[in-house]
Motif scaffolding. Structure first.
Motif, PDB file in Angstrom:
ATOM      1  N   VAL A 140       0.865  -1.182   0.000  1.00 24.06           N
ATOM      2  CA  VAL A 140       0.000   0.000   0.000  1.00 24.06           C
ATOM      3  C   VAL A 140       0.902   1.232   0.000  1.00 24.06           C
ATOM      4  CG1 VAL A 140      -1.817   1.265   1.192  1.00 24.06           C
ATOM      5  CG2 VAL A 140      -1.783  -1.243   1.270  1.00 24.06           C
ATOM      6  N   LEU A 141       0.783   2.045  -1.046  1.00 25.51           N
ATOM      7  CA  LEU A 141       1.602   3.241  -1.184  1.00 25.51           C
ATOM      8  C   LEU A 141       0.775   4.490  -0.924  1.00 25.51           C
ATOM      9  CD1 LEU A 141       3.529   2.330  -4.458  1.00 25.51           C
ATOM     10  CD2 LEU A 141       4.368   2.157  -2.116  1.00 25.51           C
ATOM     11  N   GLY A 142       1.411   5.482  -0.340  1.00 30.73           N
ATOM     12  CA  GLY A 142       0.824   6.811  -0.237  1.00 30.73           C
ATOM     13  C   GLY A 142       1.451   7.677  -1.305  1.00 30.73           C
ATOM     14  N   VAL A 143       0.645   8.265  -2.164  1.00 26.89           N
ATOM     15  CA  VAL A 143       1.180   9.021  -3.301  1.00 26.89           C
ATOM     16  C   VAL A 143       0.858  10.502  -3.150  1.00 26.89           C
ATOM     17  CG1 VAL A 143       1.266   7.099  -4.918  1.00 26.89           C
ATOM     18  CG2 VAL A 143      -0.856   8.389  -4.685  1.00 26.89           C
ATOM     19  N   ALA A 144       1.853  11.316  -3.466  1.00 27.39           N
ATOM     20  CA  ALA A 144       1.736  12.767  -3.356  1.00 27.39           C
ATOM     21  C   ALA A 144       1.693  13.392  -4.740  1.00 27.39           C
ATOM     22  CB  ALA A 144       2.921  13.325  -2.573  1.00 27.39           C
ATOM     23  N   ALA A 167      -0.531  -3.578  -6.484  1.00 25.32           N
ATOM     24  CA  ALA A 167      -0.332  -2.610  -5.403  1.00 25.32           C
ATOM     25  C   ALA A 167      -1.565  -1.730  -5.234  1.00 25.32           C
ATOM     26  CB  ALA A 167       0.891  -1.757  -5.674  1.00 25.32           C
ATOM     27  N   ARG A 168      -1.707  -1.162  -4.052  1.00 25.74           N
ATOM     28  CA  ARG A 168      -2.776  -0.211  -3.763  1.00 25.74           C
ATOM     29  C   ARG A 168      -2.158   1.148  -3.499  1.00 25.74           C
ATOM     30  NH1 ARG A 168      -7.699  -2.924  -0.607  1.00 25.74           N
ATOM     31  NH2 ARG A 168      -8.413  -0.846  -1.081  1.00 25.74           N
ATOM     32  N   ALA A 169      -2.957   2.207  -3.620  1.00 21.84           N
ATOM     33  CA  ALA A 169      -2.434   3.547  -3.361  1.00 21.84           C
ATOM     34  C   ALA A 169      -3.534   4.453  -2.820  1.00 21.84           C
ATOM     35  CB  ALA A 169      -1.834   4.155  -4.626  1.00 21.84           C
ATOM     36  N   VAL A 182      -0.735   2.340   5.362  1.00 21.59           N
ATOM     37  CA  VAL A 182       0.183   2.671   4.268  1.00 21.59           C
ATOM     38  C   VAL A 182       1.570   2.127   4.589  1.00 21.59           C
ATOM     39  CG1 VAL A 182       1.341   4.572   3.069  1.00 21.59           C
ATOM     40  CG2 VAL A 182      -1.121   4.711   3.564  1.00 21.59           C
ATOM     41  N   ASP A 183       2.156   1.391   3.651  1.00 24.22           N
ATOM     42  CA  ASP A 183       3.499   0.835   3.845  1.00 24.22           C
ATOM     43  C   ASP A 183       4.576   1.890   3.620  1.00 24.22           C
ATOM     44  OD1 ASP A 183       2.904  -1.988   4.396  1.00 24.22           O
ATOM     45  OD2 ASP A 183       2.098  -1.995   2.350  1.00 24.22           O
ATOM     46  N   LEU A 184       4.411   2.694   2.585  1.00 23.90           N
ATOM     47  CA  LEU A 184       5.393   3.737   2.272  1.00 23.90           C
ATOM     48  C   LEU A 184       4.661   4.954   1.756  1.00 23.90           C
ATOM     49  CD1 LEU A 184       8.803   3.361   0.450  1.00 23.90           C
ATOM     50  CD2 LEU A 184       7.229   5.207  -0.163  1.00 23.90           C
ATOM     51  N   GLU A 188       1.326   7.513  10.711  1.00 24.88           N
ATOM     52  CA  GLU A 188       1.051   6.088  10.887  1.00 24.88           C
ATOM     53  C   GLU A 188       1.585   5.227   9.750  1.00 24.88           C
ATOM     54  OE1 GLU A 188      -3.136   5.772  11.612  1.00 24.88           O
ATOM     55  OE2 GLU A 188      -2.959   6.483  13.683  1.00 24.88           O
ATOM     56  N   ALA A 189       1.997   5.832   8.649  1.00 24.35           N
ATOM     57  CA  ALA A 189       2.608   5.050   7.576  1.00 24.35           C
ATOM     58  C   ALA A 189       3.881   4.393   8.101  1.00 24.35           C
ATOM     59  CB  ALA A 189       2.927   5.936   6.382  1.00 24.35           C
TER      60      ALA A 189
END
Length: 256
Positions: free
Chosen positions: A31-35, A61-63, A126-128, A189-190
């Protein structure tokens, strides 16, 4: 916090892309956090190059996006639904159904932001999280004085942020005044944070985030609380760091 200072923007993008790619290779369902914004664009281009070469796949993957403007139609070229679809989903080969962006059109903001928080939790967190930083130190759209414990919510954008983002619009007046953003507490929390910054205009924000006191006046300083935060900057963005030589030395002598 690990601080990595590199010579060029391209090297910054490559280093950050290595971290993302390593995670996705180890865990294809990560799980990615995207900016959005200018800072992470080089990362996405470098990852897209690897995807096109057949070296990497985001198909499973998820985002989750950090933020979205309030009131901007999703089809608008600068809505973050459009930007994420254009710059992340399509070139990296994500399954669009596995990518979420906050809803800036739902009139029931409290309900929609609560749903977004639940969706992140239900995905396992979120993993990253990829991050940029504003000239005033904001991450996501958490402007100065945002609570360090804040959750996904509506925020009023600072005039400086609207001026900075006007390059994507016809004028500052066209930049929406409000947004939905993940809170600083949510971001914290990521499991891993990767912040990138390039250029002298980000030097003060980087110095405050890395070396200044923890303060809501510089939201980026919350990275000091995180057990696995990496800040990757070019020489210009690093120009106001007092311990630049130490960071270079530590990176050059990083243990295996």
């Amino acid at each position: 916090m690990e601080v990595i200072i590199l010579d060029t923007e391209r090297e910054v993008a490559r280093e950050a892309a290595d971290l993302v790619a390593g995670l996705v290779r180890r865990t294809p369902t990560a799980v990615l956090g995207v900016a959005t914004g200018s800072s992470p664009q080089g990362i996405y281009r470098e990852l897209a190059r690897r995807v096109a070469a057949g070296d990497l796949s985001f198909a499973r993957a998820r985002a989750f996006a950090l933020d979205e403007y309030v009131g901007l139609p999703r089809e608008h070229a600068e809505s973050y639904h459009s930007v994420i679809a254009r710059d992340v989903v399509a070139p990296l080969g994500f399954d669009a159904d596995l990518v979420r962006v906050p809803d800036g059109l739902d009139p029931d903001t409290d309900a929609s932001t609560d749903r977004y928080e639940r969706a992140i939790a239900e995905a396992g967190g979120v993993d990253l999280q990829i991050l940029g930083i504003g000239t005033n130190g904001h991450i996501g759209f958490n402007e100065p004085t945002s609570s360090l414990a804040s959750r996904t919510r509506i925020k009023t954008l600072a005039p400086q942020t609207r001026r900075d983002n006007a390059r994507f619009f016809s004028s500052p007046a066209d930049v929406p005044a409000h947004c939905i953003t993940q809170g600083l507490g949510t971001i914290l929390e990521a499991r891993q944070l990767v912040l990138v910054a390039q250029g002298a205009s980000k030097a003060s924000a980087i110095a405050h985030a890395v070396e200044g006191p923890l303060s809501s006046m510089w939201p980026g300083s919350l990275l000091q609380l995180h057990p696995h935060a990496t800040v990757i900057v070019d020489e210009a963005a690093a120009s106001e760091l007092q311990l630049g030589e130490y960071y270079r030395y530590a990176y050059a002598n990083k243990p295996a």
